[in-house]
Design a protein around this motif. Structure first.
Motif, PDB file in Angstrom:
ATOM      1  N   PRO A   1       0.809  -1.222   0.000  1.00 28.34           N
ATOM      2  CA  PRO A   1       0.000   0.000   0.000  1.00 28.34           C
ATOM      3  C   PRO A   1       0.849   1.283   0.000  1.00 28.34           C
ATOM      4  N   ASN A   2       2.137   1.167   0.322  1.00 28.98           N
ATOM      5  CA  ASN A   2       3.006   2.352   0.363  1.00 28.98           C
ATOM      6  C   ASN A   2       3.742   2.587  -0.954  1.00 28.98           C
ATOM      7  N   CYS A   3       4.496   1.592  -1.422  1.00 26.80           N
ATOM      8  CA  CYS A   3       5.320   1.784  -2.624  1.00 26.80           C
ATOM      9  C   CYS A   3       4.653   1.290  -3.902  1.00 26.80           C
ATOM     10  N   LYS A   4       3.518   0.590  -3.769  1.00 32.38           N
ATOM     11  CA  LYS A   4       2.752   0.072  -4.912  1.00 32.38           C
ATOM     12  C   LYS A   4       3.546  -0.927  -5.764  1.00 32.38           C
ATOM     13  N   LYS A   5       4.478  -1.650  -5.116  1.00 31.89           N
ATOM     14  CA  LYS A   5       5.246  -2.699  -5.784  1.00 31.89           C
ATOM     15  C   LYS A   5       5.012  -4.011  -5.055  1.00 31.89           C
ATOM     16  N   TYR A   6       5.277  -5.124  -5.737  1.00 37.45           N
ATOM     17  CA  TYR A   6       5.185  -6.433  -5.102  1.00 37.45           C
ATOM     18  C   TYR A   6       6.124  -6.443  -3.897  1.00 37.45           C
ATOM     19  N   PRO A   7       5.633  -6.773  -2.702  1.00 35.99           N
ATOM     20  CA  PRO A   7       6.392  -6.547  -1.475  1.00 35.99           C
ATOM     21  C   PRO A   7       7.393  -7.628  -1.070  1.00 35.99           C
ATOM     22  N   PHE A   8       7.658  -8.609  -1.919  1.00 32.03           N
ATOM     23  CA  PHE A   8       8.551  -9.708  -1.550  1.00 32.03           C
ATOM     24  C   PHE A   8       9.621  -9.910  -2.611  1.00 32.03           C
ATOM     25  N   ASP A   9      10.801 -10.316  -2.191  1.00 35.82           N
ATOM     26  CA  ASP A   9      11.862 -10.657  -3.139  1.00 35.82           C
ATOM     27  C   ASP A   9      11.539 -11.971  -3.854  1.00 35.82           C
ATOM     28  N   ASN A  10      10.974 -12.929  -3.130  1.00 37.11           N
ATOM     29  CA  ASN A  10      10.566 -14.207  -3.702  1.00 37.11           C
ATOM     30  C   ASN A  10       9.266 -13.988  -4.469  1.00 37.11           C
ATOM     31  N   LYS A  11       9.223 -14.338  -5.732  1.00 40.82           N
ATOM     32  CA  LYS A  11       8.061 -14.057  -6.590  1.00 40.82           C
ATOM     33  C   LYS A  11       7.025 -15.184  -6.634  1.00 40.82           C
ATOM     34  N   GLU A  12       7.204 -16.242  -5.850  1.00 37.03           N
ATOM     35  CA  GLU A  12       6.258 -17.368  -5.870  1.00 37.03           C
ATOM     36  C   GLU A  12       4.941 -16.990  -5.189  1.00 37.03           C
ATOM     37  N   ILE A  13       3.829 -17.253  -5.871  1.00 38.09           N
ATOM     38  CA  ILE A  13       2.494 -17.097  -5.300  1.00 38.09           C
ATOM     39  C   ILE A  13       1.769 -18.422  -5.493  1.00 38.09           C
ATOM     40  N   GLN A  14       1.308 -19.015  -4.427  1.00 36.98           N
ATOM     41  CA  GLN A  14       0.514 -20.237  -4.517  1.00 36.98           C
ATOM     42  C   GLN A  14      -0.942 -19.876  -4.289  1.00 36.98           C
ATOM     43  N   LYS A  15      -1.825 -20.492  -5.082  1.00 40.12           N
ATOM     44  CA  LYS A  15      -3.263 -20.283  -4.878  1.00 40.12           C
ATOM     45  C   LYS A  15      -3.896 -21.625  -4.548  1.00 40.12           C
ATOM     46  N   TYR A  16      -4.911 -21.570  -3.709  1.00 42.82           N
ATOM     47  CA  TYR A  16      -5.610 -22.774  -3.278  1.00 42.82           C
ATOM     48  C   TYR A  16      -7.098 -22.575  -3.492  1.00 42.82           C
ATOM     49  N   GLU A  17      -7.767 -23.641  -3.852  1.00 42.29           N
ATOM     50  CA  GLU A  17      -9.222 -23.621  -3.980  1.00 42.29           C
ATOM     51  C   GLU A  17      -9.790 -23.798  -2.586  1.00 42.29           C
ATOM     52  N   ILE A  18     -10.400 -22.775  -2.055  1.00 38.11           N
ATOM     53  CA  ILE A  18     -10.949 -22.831  -0.706  1.00 38.11           C
ATOM     54  C   ILE A  18     -12.441 -22.557  -0.765  1.00 38.11           C
ATOM     55  N   VAL A  19     -13.194 -23.371  -0.081  1.00 41.89           N
ATOM     56  CA  VAL A  19     -14.629 -23.143   0.032  1.00 41.89           C
ATOM     57  C   VAL A  19     -14.924 -22.881   1.495  1.00 41.89           C
ATOM     58  N   ARG A  20     -15.555 -21.774   1.772  1.00 40.55           N
ATOM     59  CA  ARG A  20     -15.943 -21.444   3.144  1.00 40.55           C
ATOM     60  C   ARG A  20     -17.459 -21.501   3.225  1.00 40.55           C
ATOM     61  N   LEU A  21     -17.966 -22.330   4.097  1.00 36.16           N
ATOM     62  CA  LEU A  21     -19.409 -22.430   4.305  1.00 36.16           C
ATOM     63  C   LEU A  21     -19.799 -21.502   5.446  1.00 36.16           C
ATOM     64  N   VAL A  22     -20.867 -20.769   5.247  1.00 36.20           N
ATOM     65  CA  VAL A  22     -21.392 -19.887   6.285  1.00 36.20           C
ATOM     66  C   VAL A  22     -22.830 -20.300   6.536  1.00 36.20           C
ATOM     67  N   MET A  23     -23.156 -20.616   7.781  1.00 39.35           N
ATOM     68  CA  MET A  23     -24.507 -20.992   8.162  1.00 39.35           C
ATOM     69  C   MET A  23     -25.041 -19.940   9.121  1.00 39.35           C
ATOM     70  N   PHE A  24     -26.348 -19.796   9.131  1.00 44.48           N
ATOM     71  CA  PHE A  24     -26.961 -18.759   9.952  1.00 44.48           C
ATOM     72  C   PHE A  24     -27.857 -19.387  11.009  1.00 44.48           C
ATOM     73  N   LYS A  25     -27.655 -18.959  12.230  1.00 41.63           N
ATOM     74  CA  LYS A  25     -28.477 -19.442  13.334  1.00 41.63           C
ATOM     75  C   LYS A  25     -29.763 -18.621  13.372  1.00 41.63           C
ATOM     76  N   SER A  26     -30.784 -19.183  13.988  1.00 42.73           N
ATOM     77  CA  SER A  26     -32.022 -18.433  14.130  1.00 42.73           C
ATOM     78  C   SER A  26     -31.814 -17.275  15.095  1.00 42.73           C
ATOM     79  N   GLU A  27     -32.651 -16.304  15.012  1.00 39.00           N
ATOM     80  CA  GLU A  27     -32.548 -15.137  15.875  1.00 39.00           C
ATOM     81  C   GLU A  27     -32.890 -15.504  17.330  1.00 39.00           C
ATOM     82  N   LYS A  28     -33.694 -16.538  17.500  1.00 38.79           N
ATOM     83  CA  LYS A  28     -34.089 -16.967  18.839  1.00 38.79           C
ATOM     84  C   LYS A  28     -33.043 -17.872  19.431  1.00 38.79           C
ATOM     85  N   ASN A  29     -32.816 -17.736  20.685  1.00 40.03           N
ATOM     86  CA  ASN A  29     -31.916 -18.640  21.384  1.00 40.03           C
ATOM     87  C   ASN A  29     -32.790 -19.592  22.183  1.00 40.03           C
TER      88      ASN A  29
END
Length: 96
Positions: free
Chosen positions: A65-93
């Motif tokens: 956010p400061n210099c607007k350049k890639y912030p690491f000397d090592n250029k490797e970026i790994q990406k992973y397929e991640i699925v996040r499940l979000v469930m909603f509880k009822s308003e009543k306890n």
């Protein structure tokens, strides 16, 4: 962590993402550090513009956010397929 380019302390990175209208912008994301494997990770989604790019091109989509350049000397970026499940509880306890 410190940006390896400008040396400034950072706790966020700017990630380039596609907008719904097809344009793209940089958005600020908090970073998490994995000290045991000396890495940094960010949870994002398939709207990341670097998702289908080559290794060299991916680094243009993640910047300090400061210099607007890639912030690491090592250029490797790994990406992973991640699925996040979000469930909603009822308003009543209703525990009995």
């Amino acid at each position: 962590m410190k940006c390896e380019n400008c040396g400034k302390e950072i706790n966020t990175l700017l990630i380039n993402k596609f907008n719904q209208d097809g344009s793209d912008d940089f958005y600020e994301y908090s970073i998490s550090e994995e000290n045991d494997i000396n890495s940094v990770f960010i949870d994002t989604d398939r709207n990341w513009t670097g998702y289908e790019l080559s290794c060299d091109e991916k680094t243009e989509t993640v910047v300090c956010p400061n210099c607007k350049k890639y912030p690491f000397d090592n250029k490797e970026i790994q990406k992973y397929e991640i699925v996040r499940l979000v469930m909603f509880k009822s308003e009543k306890n209703e525990r009995i």
